[in-house]
Design a protein around this motif. Structure first.
Motif, PDB file in Angstrom:
ATOM      1  N   VAL A 286       0.723  -1.032   0.012  1.00  0.00           N
ATOM      2  CA  VAL A 286       0.143   0.188  -0.163  1.00  0.00           C
ATOM      3  C   VAL A 286       0.986   1.155   0.020  1.00  0.00           C
ATOM      4  N   SER A 287       2.280   1.154  -0.058  1.00  0.00           N
ATOM      5  CA  SER A 287       3.100   2.335   0.027  1.00  0.00           C
ATOM      6  C   SER A 287       2.779   3.385  -0.881  1.00  0.00           C
ATOM      7  N   LYS A 288       2.188   3.068  -2.062  1.00  0.00           N
ATOM      8  CA  LYS A 288       1.851   4.051  -3.285  1.00  0.00           C
ATOM      9  C   LYS A 288       0.607   4.710  -2.960  1.00  0.00           C
TER      10      LYS A 288
ATOM     11  N   ASP B 161       0.697   5.586   5.284  1.00  0.00           N
ATOM     12  CA  ASP B 161       1.317   5.489   6.452  1.00  0.00           C
ATOM     13  C   ASP B 161       0.074   5.204   7.405  1.00  0.00           C
ATOM     14  N   ILE B 162      -1.173   5.895   7.569  1.00  0.00           N
ATOM     15  CA  ILE B 162      -1.998   5.430   8.473  1.00  0.00           C
ATOM     16  C   ILE B 162      -2.750   4.056   8.268  1.00  0.00           C
ATOM     17  N   ALA B 163      -2.788   3.721   6.964  1.00  0.00           N
ATOM     18  CA  ALA B 163      -3.295   2.316   6.611  1.00  0.00           C
ATOM     19  C   ALA B 163      -2.104   0.937   7.436  1.00  0.00           C
ATOM     20  N   ALA B 164      -0.761   1.400   7.291  1.00  0.00           N
ATOM     21  CA  ALA B 164       0.118   0.482   7.933  1.00  0.00           C
ATOM     22  C   ALA B 164      -0.114   0.616   9.267  1.00  0.00           C
ATOM     23  N   ARG B 165      -0.200   1.824  10.073  1.00  0.00           N
ATOM     24  CA  ARG B 165      -0.534   1.629  11.518  1.00  0.00           C
ATOM     25  C   ARG B 165      -1.888   1.096  11.742  1.00  0.00           C
ATOM     26  N   LEU B 166      -2.690   1.247  11.283  1.00  0.00           N
ATOM     27  CA  LEU B 166      -4.123   0.569  11.516  1.00  0.00           C
ATOM     28  C   LEU B 166      -4.057  -0.865  11.187  1.00  0.00           C
ATOM     29  N   ARG B 167      -3.182  -1.327  10.042  1.00  0.00           N
ATOM     30  CA  ARG B 167      -3.316  -2.902   9.750  1.00  0.00           C
ATOM     31  C   ARG B 167      -2.374  -3.467  10.871  1.00  0.00           C
TER      32      ARG B 167
ATOM     33  N   GLU C 153      -7.471   0.541   5.423  1.00  0.00           N
ATOM     34  CA  GLU C 153      -6.249  -0.489   5.445  1.00  0.00           C
ATOM     35  C   GLU C 153      -5.454  -0.697   4.189  1.00  0.00           C
ATOM     36  N   THR C 154      -6.317  -0.376   3.098  1.00  0.00           N
ATOM     37  CA  THR C 154      -5.616  -0.323   1.676  1.00  0.00           C
ATOM     38  C   THR C 154      -4.990   1.021   1.360  1.00  0.00           C
ATOM     39  N   GLY C 155      -5.092   2.028   2.224  1.00  0.00           N
ATOM     40  CA  GLY C 155      -4.632   3.294   2.092  1.00  0.00           C
ATOM     41  C   GLY C 155      -5.378   4.409   1.061  1.00  0.00           C
ATOM     42  N   ASP C 156      -6.476   3.756   0.515  1.00  0.00           N
ATOM     43  CA  ASP C 156      -7.214   4.633  -0.471  1.00  0.00           C
ATOM     44  C   ASP C 156      -8.059   5.521   0.103  1.00  0.00           C
ATOM     45  N   LYS C 157      -8.563   5.288   1.208  1.00  0.00           N
ATOM     46  CA  LYS C 157      -9.266   6.480   2.093  1.00  0.00           C
ATOM     47  C   LYS C 157      -8.783   6.864   3.280  1.00  0.00           C
ATOM     48  N   ARG C 158      -8.976   7.843   3.977  1.00  0.00           N
ATOM     49  CA  ARG C 158      -8.406   8.180   5.369  1.00  0.00           C
ATOM     50  C   ARG C 158      -9.526   8.000   6.270  1.00  0.00           C
ATOM     51  N   VAL C 159      -8.917   7.606   7.322  1.00  0.00           N
ATOM     52  CA  VAL C 159     -10.006   7.292   8.452  1.00  0.00           C
ATOM     53  C   VAL C 159     -10.520   8.488   8.943  1.00  0.00           C
ATOM     54  N   SER C 160     -12.088   8.774   9.191  1.00  0.00           N
ATOM     55  CA  SER C 160     -12.639   9.742   9.610  1.00  0.00           C
ATOM     56  C   SER C 160     -12.405  10.177  11.016  1.00  0.00           C
ATOM     57  N   ILE C 161     -12.743  11.548  11.282  1.00  0.00           N
ATOM     58  CA  ILE C 161     -12.195  11.741  12.870  1.00  0.00           C
ATOM     59  C   ILE C 161     -13.355  11.035  13.561  1.00  0.00           C
ATOM     60  N   ASP C 162     -14.414  10.673  13.452  1.00  0.00           N
ATOM     61  CA  ASP C 162     -15.455   9.932  14.166  1.00  0.00           C
ATOM     62  C   ASP C 162     -14.970   8.908  14.477  1.00  0.00           C
TER      63      ASP C 162
ATOM     64  N   TYR D  44      -3.080   9.318  12.829  1.00  0.00           N
ATOM     65  CA  TYR D  44      -2.970  10.133  11.588  1.00  0.00           C
ATOM     66  C   TYR D  44      -1.536  10.704  11.438  1.00  0.00           C
ATOM     67  N   CYS D  45      -0.472  10.684  12.592  1.00  0.00           N
ATOM     68  CA  CYS D  45       0.846  11.512  12.296  1.00  0.00           C
ATOM     69  C   CYS D  45       1.797  10.374  12.716  1.00  0.00           C
ATOM     70  N   GLY D  46       1.791   9.353  13.253  1.00  0.00           N
ATOM     71  CA  GLY D  46       2.761   8.310  13.638  1.00  0.00           C
ATOM     72  C   GLY D  46       3.396   8.768  15.016  1.00  0.00           C
ATOM     73  N   ASP D  47       2.621   9.478  15.771  1.00  0.00           N
ATOM     74  CA  ASP D  47       3.338  10.001  17.297  1.00  0.00           C
ATOM     75  C   ASP D  47       3.090   8.782  18.176  1.00  0.00           C
ATOM     76  N   ALA D  48       4.138   7.928  18.479  1.00  0.00           N
ATOM     77  CA  ALA D  48       3.897   6.873  19.402  1.00  0.00           C
ATOM     78  C   ALA D  48       4.004   7.297  20.790  1.00  0.00           C
ATOM     79  N   GLU D  49       4.567   8.656  21.138  1.00  0.00           N
ATOM     80  CA  GLU D  49       4.627   8.944  22.572  1.00  0.00           C
ATOM     81  C   GLU D  49       3.126   9.106  23.017  1.00  0.00           C
TER      82      GLU D  49
END
Length: 111
Positions: free
Chosen positions: A11-13, A18-24, A53-62, A79-84
């Motif tokens: 899904v890298s392209k 990035d969101i897809a990878a974290r969610l999956r 998870e395919t990275g085609d659509k972004r997860v909504s805030i809700d 959304y940003c990858g901030d693991a902290e």
């Protein structure tokens, strides 16, 4: 396409890879759930989860808020990858899964 091929789909392209990878990672590696189970537990649609998870659509805030409430993820991480911003056990698992450098990229200024 077989289940295994879909699971390893690159899904890298995709726009939200990035969101897809974290969610999956969270669903498969941390929770160990199938899409249908993960979606049902959070009260979201399996098709929506698949699109995220395919990275085609972004997860909504809700939906991100539902995932936060049910699974303890954070919006900053999703959304940003901030693991902290993750709870300690999830943060450790994320770092142990060879993601130590992720989580601060969003703080760097653009080149």
């Amino acid at each position: 396409m077989s289940k295994r091929q879909r699971h390893t789909l690159d899904v890298s392209k995709r726009p939200f890879a990035d969101i897809a990878a974290r969610l999956r990672w969270h669903r498969v590696e941390f929770e160990g759930l199938q899409q249908a189970e993960y979606a049902a537990k959070a009260g979201i649609g399996r098709t929506a989860l698949s699109n995220w998870e395919t990275g085609d659509k972004r997860v909504s805030i809700d939906a991100a808020m539902r995932l936060r409430l049910v699974y303890g993820t954070s919006l900053d991480w999703l959304y940003c990858g901030d693991a902290e911003s993750l709870p300690a056990s999830l943060r450790r698992a994320w770092r142990d899964a060879e993601h130590p450098d992720q989580g601060r990229d969003w703080l760097r200024p653009p080149p």
